[in-house]
Design a protein around this motif. Structure first.
Motif, PDB file in Angstrom:
ATOM      1  N   ALA A 274       0.837  -1.205   0.000  1.00  0.00           N
ATOM      2  CA  ALA A 274       0.000   0.000   0.000  1.00  0.00           C
ATOM      3  C   ALA A 274       0.871   1.255   0.000  1.00  0.00           C
ATOM      4  O   ALA A 274       0.595   2.222  -0.726  1.00  0.00           O
ATOM      5  CB  ALA A 274      -0.936  -0.003   1.204  1.00  0.00           C
ATOM      6  N   ALA A 275       1.957   1.240   0.788  1.00  0.00           N
ATOM      7  CA  ALA A 275       2.823   2.422   0.865  1.00  0.00           C
ATOM      8  C   ALA A 275       3.508   2.685  -0.476  1.00  0.00           C
ATOM      9  O   ALA A 275       3.605   3.832  -0.918  1.00  0.00           O
ATOM     10  CB  ALA A 275       3.872   2.226   1.970  1.00  0.00           C
ATOM     11  N   GLU A 298      -6.802   3.893   8.140  1.00  0.00           N
ATOM     12  CA  GLU A 298      -7.433   3.468   9.396  1.00  0.00           C
ATOM     13  C   GLU A 298      -6.584   3.969  10.575  1.00  0.00           C
ATOM     14  O   GLU A 298      -5.360   3.782  10.615  1.00  0.00           O
ATOM     15  CB  GLU A 298      -7.579   1.942   9.428  1.00  0.00           C
ATOM     16  N   ALA A 299      -7.254   4.624  11.525  1.00  0.00           N
ATOM     17  CA  ALA A 299      -6.542   5.377  12.572  1.00  0.00           C
ATOM     18  C   ALA A 299      -5.526   4.528  13.337  1.00  0.00           C
ATOM     19  O   ALA A 299      -4.435   4.999  13.673  1.00  0.00           O
ATOM     20  CB  ALA A 299      -7.561   5.991  13.540  1.00  0.00           C
ATOM     21  N   LYS A 300      -5.873   3.240  13.568  1.00  0.00           N
ATOM     22  CA  LYS A 300      -4.971   2.474  14.441  1.00  0.00           C
ATOM     23  C   LYS A 300      -3.613   2.172  13.810  1.00  0.00           C
ATOM     24  O   LYS A 300      -2.682   1.793  14.518  1.00  0.00           O
ATOM     25  CB  LYS A 300      -5.653   1.206  14.969  1.00  0.00           C
ATOM     26  N   SER A 303       0.173   6.055  12.306  1.00  0.00           N
ATOM     27  CA  SER A 303       1.573   6.510  12.385  1.00  0.00           C
ATOM     28  C   SER A 303       2.524   5.502  11.774  1.00  0.00           C
ATOM     29  O   SER A 303       3.475   5.889  11.077  1.00  0.00           O
ATOM     30  CB  SER A 303       1.980   6.885  13.805  1.00  0.00           C
ATOM     31  N   ALA A 304       2.256   4.198  11.960  1.00  0.00           N
ATOM     32  CA  ALA A 304       3.155   3.189  11.363  1.00  0.00           C
ATOM     33  C   ALA A 304       3.108   3.307   9.828  1.00  0.00           C
ATOM     34  O   ALA A 304       4.149   3.257   9.153  1.00  0.00           O
ATOM     35  CB  ALA A 304       2.717   1.793  11.793  1.00  0.00           C
ATOM     36  N   PHE A 305       1.908   3.501   9.305  1.00  0.00           N
ATOM     37  CA  PHE A 305       1.785   3.561   7.846  1.00  0.00           C
ATOM     38  C   PHE A 305       2.411   4.844   7.302  1.00  0.00           C
ATOM     39  O   PHE A 305       3.057   4.832   6.252  1.00  0.00           O
ATOM     40  CB  PHE A 305       0.305   3.461   7.439  1.00  0.00           C
ATOM     41  N   LEU A 306       2.256   5.914   8.037  1.00  0.00           N
ATOM     42  CA  LEU A 306       2.837   7.189   7.586  1.00  0.00           C
ATOM     43  C   LEU A 306       4.352   7.046   7.406  1.00  0.00           C
ATOM     44  O   LEU A 306       4.920   7.535   6.426  1.00  0.00           O
ATOM     45  CB  LEU A 306       2.516   8.304   8.587  1.00  0.00           C
TER      46      LEU A 306
END
Ligand code: ADP
Length: 490
Positions: A274-275, A298-300, A303-306
């Motif tokens: 996705a990234a 998805e909020a949870k 930060s990891a995905f960012l």
């Protein structure tokens, strides 16, 4: 008269119109520069009403013979046309890149082969168009796809060669003749297309290229009374103007317009894939109508995905689109650069949080940094308006209903992308998003037989496979009463 030509990337490109199998000059010309470095690419004929009239008249007189050939008669000519495109792939790609700044490798390996496929695919599909009948108790409905007449085909500058073949392929395969109006910010590759078609044996008048400014040549073309179809890809504002011309003459129009497409990422998705795909939205400097420009995470996992996206974007080289290492080339034109910068400046001034980018890239000129804004609300201009540049927004959602509400919260409905690990959940979300195409765990895959187009202000109509012929043909039902003919010899 020999045509005016320009040398671009070592390729000689005719810069006059192509009407009735020959080059036609105009008294007026417009200047054309490369977005790569601002270099002069030579001037191009600027048509007006006289040239539009000439082009439509040529297409009209070529129509009966082209239509009469039938799909079988047209097939070998169109196959040679497709082969001719492949044979000149390197020239087309080099000219397109110089003219609009799109990535050379992408043009060579994806866009030009796809363009050739657009011509051959629809030529082959047309063979089976009249094969089906609908059986009824009293009659047999013989459904015929008849050629409609002259099609005006108007295309934008972000992928002019490929997008023009997406229209020329089915229009010509259906037995129509065409007048193409290329975009004035990238007019050259369509000129090569005219030569290739001519050399392949496409008869004079069947494919004409009318060069010029949209408000002049384009306006004269779409207001011509002898058109049977208008197919337009471009901005929503221009579609509203062309639509009025189409309405005055009851000419069928299809339009594929802008987008502000959502890119939803669920917590259980393959976040690395996705990234990478989010970073891919910056390719061609974001000048892609289908780009997923609103990242909805998805909020949870926010930060990891960012951090994954930040790392993927950090790997992207901004610079000369002829360099194979480059992922983000220039914006097309100084006016467009100013427009993109205006959106970014207003978002900053409105309090949006700049995560990265935000201005001119180190490469200078028309190169803009990949940019991401967080802290935006759905009603902000940066969330609502199509920027058509390397500018994305970042929002978080807590439940699927909120994700869908965000996805559907603009006037657009062109496309959407969803990364999700759970099939049932993915389909539930996908079914609720308003979009012509919704990609799940993939992006940009366009099957030529699948419907393609936009909902809401992203367009009217669908093209692709049989949908293209639904538009380009006059569909007729010959309903024959069963048993109403005398038996032979009776
Ligand atoms: P973009 O904003 O992507 O440049 P436009 O909608 O302005 O998109 O342009 C897409 C195509 O439409 C170009 O080929 C342009 O020349 C043409 N065009 C622009 N204005 C008109 C018009 N009034 N009538 C017909 N064609 C037009």
């Amino acid at each position: 008269m020999p045509s005016a030509t320009t040398m671009v990337a070592g390729v000689a490109v005719a810069t006059d119109h192509f009407i009735n199998g020959r080059r036609v000059p105009s008294a007026e010309r417009f200047e054309n520069a490369s977005p790569i470095d601002g270099s002069d690419l030579g001037s191009v004929a600027a048509g007006g009403k006289a040239e539009a009239d000439m082009a439509v008249a040529a297409a009209k007189s070529a129509f009966p013979a082209w239509a009469a050939l039938g799909p079988k008669g047209r097939l070998p000519i169109l196959k040679r046309f497709a082969d001719g495109i492949l044979a000149r792939a390197a020239d087309i790609a080099a000219v397109e890149t110089a003219d609009n700044g799109s990535l050379l490798a992408g043009n060579l390996h994806r866009m030009v082969p796809r363009a050739a496929q657009n011509i051959s695919f629809f030529a082959e599909w047309a063979l089976g168009l009249n094969d089906h009948a609908i059986d009824h108790a009293e009659v047999v409905n013989n459904v015929r796809y008849d050629p409609a007449g002259v099609a005006a085909l108007i295309t934008p500058w972000n992928a002019p060669f490929m997008l023009t073949t997406w229209k020329v392929g089915p229009a010509l395969a259906a037995g129509n003749t065409a007048v193409v109006k290329p975009p004035e910010w990238a007019p050259l590759s369509c000129s090569l297309m005219a030569d290739i078609a001519h050399e392949a044996g496409v008869p004079p008048g069947v494919l004409n290229v009318l060069q010029g400014i949209g408000e002049e040549a384009g306006d004269a073309l779409v207001n011509h009374p002898d058109l049977a179809r208008i197919s337009f890809t471009g901005s929503t504002d221009t579609a509203k103007i062309i639509g009025q011309a189409a309405a005055r003459s009851i000419t069928a129009m299809s339009s594929e317009l802008g987008g502000k497409s959502p890119f939803i990422v669920c917590a259980d998705a393959d976040l690395d894939a996705a990234a990478q795909t989010v970073a891919g939205q910056y390719i061609n400097a974001g000048q892609v109508c289908l780009a997923g420009t609103r990242i909805i995470v998805e909020a949870k996992i926010e930060s990891a995905f960012l951090e994954k996206v930040r790392a993927a974007v950090g790997q992207m080289t901004v610079g000369d689109p002829r360099d194979p290492a480059t992922r983000v080339g220039p914006l097309i034109h100084p006016d467009h650069f100013a427009r993109v910068a205006g959106f970014v400046d207003r978002a900053k001034a409105g309090g949006a949080q700049l995560l990265w980018g935000g201005g001119r890239a180190a490469a200078g000129g028309l190169y803009f940094q990949p940019t991401m804004f967080a802290g935006v609300s759905l009603s902000d201009e940066i969330s609502q308006k199509e920027v058509f540049g390397p500018v994305l927004t970042w929002q978080a959602f807590r439940d699927d209903a909120e994700a869908v509400a965000m996805a559907n919260g603009t006037e657009y409905g062109l496309a959407g992308t969803l990364f999700c690990g759970d099939e049932a959940r993915a389909m539930r979300i996908a079914e609720q998003v308003v979009a012509g195409t919704l990609w799940v765990n993939c992006f940009f895959v366009r099957d030529l037989s699948a419907p393609f187009g936009g909902s809401r202000i992203s367009g009217i109509g669908r093209e692709g496979g049989t949908h293209s012929f639904d538009f380009y043909c006059d569909i007729k039902n010959i309903a024959v009463r069963k048993g109403s003919f005398m038996a032979k010899g009776a």
